[in-house]
Structure formats: structure tokens, C-alpha cells
Design an enzyme around this catalytic site. Structure first.
Site, PDB file in Angstrom:
ATOM      1  N   ARG A 104      45.886  39.179  44.890  1.00 62.11           N
ATOM      2  CA  ARG A 104      46.058  38.576  43.562  1.00 62.11           C
ATOM      3  C   ARG A 104      46.995  37.387  43.749  1.00 62.11           C
ATOM      4  O   ARG A 104      48.152  37.561  44.143  1.00 62.11           O
ATOM      5  CB  ARG A 104      46.643  39.602  42.584  1.00 62.11           C
ATOM      6  CG  ARG A 104      47.076  38.975  41.274  1.00 62.11           C
ATOM      7  CD  ARG A 104      47.416  39.995  40.208  1.00 62.11           C
ATOM      8  NE  ARG A 104      46.209  40.597  39.663  1.00 62.11           N
ATOM      9  CZ  ARG A 104      46.152  41.241  38.494  1.00 62.11           C
ATOM     10  NH1 ARG A 104      47.233  41.376  37.759  1.00 62.11           N
ATOM     11  NH2 ARG A 104      45.018  41.752  38.066  1.00 62.11           N
ATOM     12  N   HIS A 131      38.401  36.464  37.868  1.00 63.56           N
ATOM     13  CA  HIS A 131      38.811  37.877  37.932  1.00 63.56           C
ATOM     14  C   HIS A 131      37.553  38.743  38.067  1.00 63.56           C
ATOM     15  O   HIS A 131      37.183  39.490  37.153  1.00 63.56           O
ATOM     16  CB  HIS A 131      39.601  38.239  36.666  1.00 63.56           C
ATOM     17  CG  HIS A 131      40.367  39.515  36.765  1.00 63.56           C
ATOM     18  ND1 HIS A 131      40.464  40.257  37.929  1.00 63.56           N
ATOM     19  CD2 HIS A 131      41.100  40.203  35.827  1.00 63.56           C
ATOM     20  CE1 HIS A 131      41.202  41.326  37.707  1.00 63.56           C
ATOM     21  NE2 HIS A 131      41.603  41.316  36.446  1.00 63.56           N
ATOM     22  N   GLN A 134      37.377  42.701  37.354  1.00 61.91           N
ATOM     23  CA  GLN A 134      37.365  43.102  35.950  1.00 61.91           C
ATOM     24  C   GLN A 134      35.939  43.077  35.404  1.00 61.91           C
ATOM     25  O   GLN A 134      35.553  43.926  34.605  1.00 61.91           O
ATOM     26  CB  GLN A 134      38.263  42.169  35.123  1.00 61.91           C
ATOM     27  CG  GLN A 134      38.375  42.578  33.681  1.00 61.91           C
ATOM     28  CD  GLN A 134      39.110  43.902  33.489  1.00 61.91           C
ATOM     29  OE1 GLN A 134      40.197  44.069  34.009  1.00 61.91           O
ATOM     30  NE2 GLN A 134      38.509  44.839  32.757  1.00 61.91           N
ATOM     31  N   CYS A 259      40.429  42.916  28.808  1.00 63.68           N
ATOM     32  CA  CYS A 259      40.813  43.365  30.158  1.00 63.68           C
ATOM     33  C   CYS A 259      42.181  44.034  30.167  1.00 63.68           C
ATOM     34  O   CYS A 259      42.483  44.801  31.083  1.00 63.68           O
ATOM     35  CB  CYS A 259      40.768  42.189  31.131  1.00 63.68           C
ATOM     36  SG  CYS A 259      41.935  40.864  30.737  1.00 63.68           S
ATOM     37  N   ARG A 287      37.797  50.331  36.083  1.00 61.36           N
ATOM     38  CA  ARG A 287      38.312  49.556  37.214  1.00 61.36           C
ATOM     39  C   ARG A 287      38.358  50.454  38.453  1.00 61.36           C
ATOM     40  O   ARG A 287      38.022  50.039  39.562  1.00 61.36           O
ATOM     41  CB  ARG A 287      39.732  49.032  36.905  1.00 61.36           C
ATOM     42  CG  ARG A 287      39.810  47.976  35.817  1.00 61.36           C
ATOM     43  CD  ARG A 287      39.162  46.671  36.234  1.00 61.36           C
ATOM     44  NE  ARG A 287      39.733  46.137  37.452  1.00 61.36           N
ATOM     45  CZ  ARG A 287      40.858  45.399  37.529  1.00 61.36           C
ATOM     46  NH1 ARG A 287      41.502  45.077  36.436  1.00 61.36           N
ATOM     47  NH2 ARG A 287      41.304  44.942  38.698  1.00 61.36           N
TER      48      ARG A 287
HETATM   49  N1  NVA Z   1      44.020  35.967  31.940  1.00 56.98           N
HETATM   50  C1  NVA Z   1      44.986  36.994  32.237  1.00 56.98           C
HETATM   51  C2  NVA Z   1      44.320  38.229  32.755  1.00 56.98           C
HETATM   52  C3  NVA Z   1      45.235  39.374  33.081  1.00 56.98           C
HETATM   53  C4  NVA Z   1      44.535  40.561  33.641  1.00 56.98           C
HETATM   54  C5  NVA Z   1      45.975  36.460  33.266  1.00 56.98           C
HETATM   55  O1  NVA Z   1      45.547  35.774  34.200  1.00 56.98           O
HETATM   56  O2  NVA Z   1      47.171  36.699  33.116  1.00 56.98           O
HETATM   57  N1   CP Z   2      43.185  43.792  33.652  1.00 60.33           N
HETATM   58  C1   CP Z   2      44.027  43.691  34.696  1.00 60.33           C
HETATM   59  O1   CP Z   2      43.708  43.131  35.754  1.00 60.33           O
HETATM   60  O2   CP Z   2      45.235  44.285  34.492  1.00 60.33           O
HETATM   61  P1   CP Z   2      46.525  44.228  35.418  1.00 60.33           P
HETATM   62  O3   CP Z   2      47.087  42.837  35.339  1.00 60.33           O
HETATM   63  O4   CP Z   2      47.434  45.264  34.846  1.00 60.33           O
HETATM   64  O5   CP Z   2      46.137  44.545  36.845  1.00 60.33           O
END
Ligand code: NVA
Ligand code: CP
Length: 304
Positions: A104, A131, A134, A259, A287
Site C-alpha cells: 500500500r 484499489h 476492494q 469501501c 475482502r
Molecule cells: N480513497 C480512500 C480509500 C480508503 C480505503 C483513500 O485512499 O484514503
Molecule cells: N477499505 C479499505 O481498504 O480499508 P482499510 O484502509 O482499513 O484497509
């Protein structure tokens, strides 16, 4: 043979994705029945997190353990990644010791560079641009509740961000139409729109996007890394909320997904999580199952 990576949904064919989702549902049912599965016994997943996470970390770590393997949590704060060791050097070393790597990051390019130097499969666990994990869970959840999403209309309400981009890829892969309702200046990437323009319609009015839709989806107004923009975004997105009134203009059987984490009172009204169309908790749990199927696919090359 070069390792197979999962950096965006485009790394898998429609057929593979559909098989993977069926397998994920099977894994979920077996797991709920208490069946023990040790397909990844002695296998190790390295998990690199430049950003915070609840669902992604827990689902990958629990998933590896449930399949008989293990996972290592690596934060740039405590590894040499945070002290400037080149991504490529880190990729060569880490991938010489584990069976797969999940990352990530902020820049999508970081994941691409890591993957190019890795000898084992690399999974994108969220970048500023995409992502895809997800979307596996979202597509599995839709399928379990409503059957195939082919030909459906999905309404994305809010920011043209990483989640929206993965929905655009999904529209082509899973053959549905995506209506995106976003304020001016917050549109999804132009390059993606060029590539998938026939699948996506951008409008300003959330009700126009939601009318007759089979699935309504949203995400936070300010993503990780955009904390400084919170105030400006609150202004820009004020009218971009999923609430029961918006659900009422959608198809009567429309589902609602997010998400998570969700900000009640911003992109959703406080009552949306418990709305009859809401499947957010199944979506979050999936997930785990979708990624277990993904790990078996990438590490063992199996989809059943
Ligand atoms: N768009 C959000 C998704 C979090 C799972 C982010 O990137 O923070
Ligand atoms: N939806 C998602 O990816 O959540 P987290 O940021 O908690 O991993």
C-alpha cells in the site's frame, strides 16, 4: 516464468476474475462451516504499508494464517524503506525470502517499480490511483446478493479517486455502465476516461447518476494524503452524499456499498450503514475471502 502481479484489475482477464469470485464465495462458505484449508502452508506474505489500514491489514494477515501460511507487517518507519533504500533493492531482497508481497503506497509508480524488480507476485493494496482488491470484494458482494453485474448500472457518487478509478476498470472488465457524479475539478483521470469512455458517463447531479441504478457507491471526500484539503473538499462535495432520498431514485432493489472507513454526515448520512440496501459489512468481510482466492491464484496458480 515471470511472476504474475495484481496491480490493477487489468492484470486479470474477465474469465479469470469471474472464476476467482466464484472461488472466493466457495472459500467463504467453507470457512463459515469451519473447514480447515492449508493450501498456503509454510508460505509467507510480506505486507508493506506506507499508509494506515484496518481492513486490508487484517484481511491479508488473517487470510494467510487461515490458509496455513503467515504474513509479515512491514512499515517504512521500521524498515530501511523509510531510510531511503531503493525500491528495486528492497524488492529483490524481500522477494528472495517470501512467496508474495502486498504493498500500500502513495505513488502508484512505487508499486510498479517494486513489481518490476520482484521475483514473486506483487499485490496492489491501494495506491493514490487504484484499489483493485476492494473491487474484488465489491464484485463478489454484488454477485452474492444480486447475481451477475453484467449490464447493470452503477452510480459512483463523489470523488474521482483511486476507488472510482478501479470502478472504471471494473466497468470494462465486468461489463456494466458506470455513472460518475462529481463536482467540477474532481473528475477521474482523463487517461482512464479516454480508455473506458464508452463505459462511463460523468454528470454533476447525484440524482441523475443514481436514477434507476442497481448499485450506489461512494468513498470519503478526502483520501489518505489529502488531509490538508479536508476543508476545501467539504465545501466542494457538500451536495454529494448518499442518503435514503438518493437511494429512493435508484432501482428498488439497489444496493449500497462503501469501501470504508465511512464518514457519517459527509459522504453518507448517518443512517446509510443500516439502510435496507446496505451491504457494507458483507463487502468488508469479503475482502478476506476475495484476497484468499487471489493469494491462491497468484502463489499456486489455482482458481478452484
Ligand atoms: N480513497 C480512500 C480509500 C480508503 C480505503 C483513500 O485512499 O484514503
Ligand atoms: N477499505 C479499505 O481498504 O480499508 P482499510 O484502509 O482499513 O484497509
Amino acid at each position: 516464468m515471470a511472476a504474475r502481479h495484481f496491480l490493477t484489475l487489468n492484470d486479470m482477464s474477465t474469465g479469470e476474475l469471474e472464476q476467482l469470485l466464484d472461488h472466493a464465495s466457495k472459500l467463504r462458505n467453507e470457512w463459515r462451516q469451519g473447514k480447515v484449508r492449508d493450501s498456503l502452508k509454510n508460505r509467507v506474505l510480506a505486507m508493506i504499508f506506507e499508509k494506515s489500514s484496518t481492513r486490508t491489514r487484517v484481511s491479508f494477515e488473517a487470510g494467510m494464517t487461515q490458509l496455513g501460511g503467515s504474513a509479515l507487517f512491514l512499515s517504512p518507519r521500521d524498515t530501511q524503506l523509510g531510510r531511503g533504500e531503493p525500491i528495486e533493492d528492497s524488492a529483490i531482497v524481500i522477494s528472495s525470502m517470501v512467496d508474495a508481497v502486498m504493498i500500500r503506497t502513495f505513488a502508484h509508480e512505487t508499486v510498479e517499480r517494486f513489481a518490476a524488480a520482484s521475483r514473486v507476485p506483487v499485490i496492489n493494496a491501494l495506491t493514490d490511483d487504484f484499489h483493485p482488491c476492494q473491487l474484488l470484494a465489491d464484485m463478489q458482494t454484488y454477485r452474492e446478493h444480486r447475481g451477475s453485474i453484467r449490464g447493470a448500472t452503477v452510480a459512483w457518487i463523489g470523488d474521482g479517486n483511486n476507488m472510482c478509478h478501479s470502478y472504471i476498470n471494473a466497468a470494462t472488465r465486468f461489463d456494466f455502465h458506470l455513472n460518475v457524479a462529481c463536482p467540477e475539478g474532481y473528475e477521474p483521470s482523463e487517461a482512464l476516461m479516454k480508455e473506458h469512455g464508452d463505459r462511463v458517463t460523468i454528470v454533476r447531479d447525484p440524482a441523475q447518476a443514481a436514477r434507476g441504478a442497481n448499485l450506489l457507491v461512494t468513498d470519503v471526500w478526502a483520501s489518505m494524503g489529502q488531509e490538508d484539503e479536508q476543508k476545501a473538499r467539504e465545501k466542494a462535495f457538500r451536495d454529494y452524499q448518499i442518503n435514503p432520498d438518493l437511494m429512493a431514485v435508484a432501482d428498488k432493489d439497489a444496493l449500497f456499498m462503501h469501501c470504508l472507513p465511512a464518514h457519517r454526515g459527509e459522504e453518507i448520512s448517518a443512517d446509510m450503514m443500516e439502510h435496507p440496501g446496505s451491504v457494507v459489512w458483507d463487502e468488508a468481510e469479503n475482502r478476506l475471502h476475495a484476497q484468499k482466492a487471489l493469494l491462491e491464484f497468484l502463489i499456486l496458480n489455482r482458481l478452484d
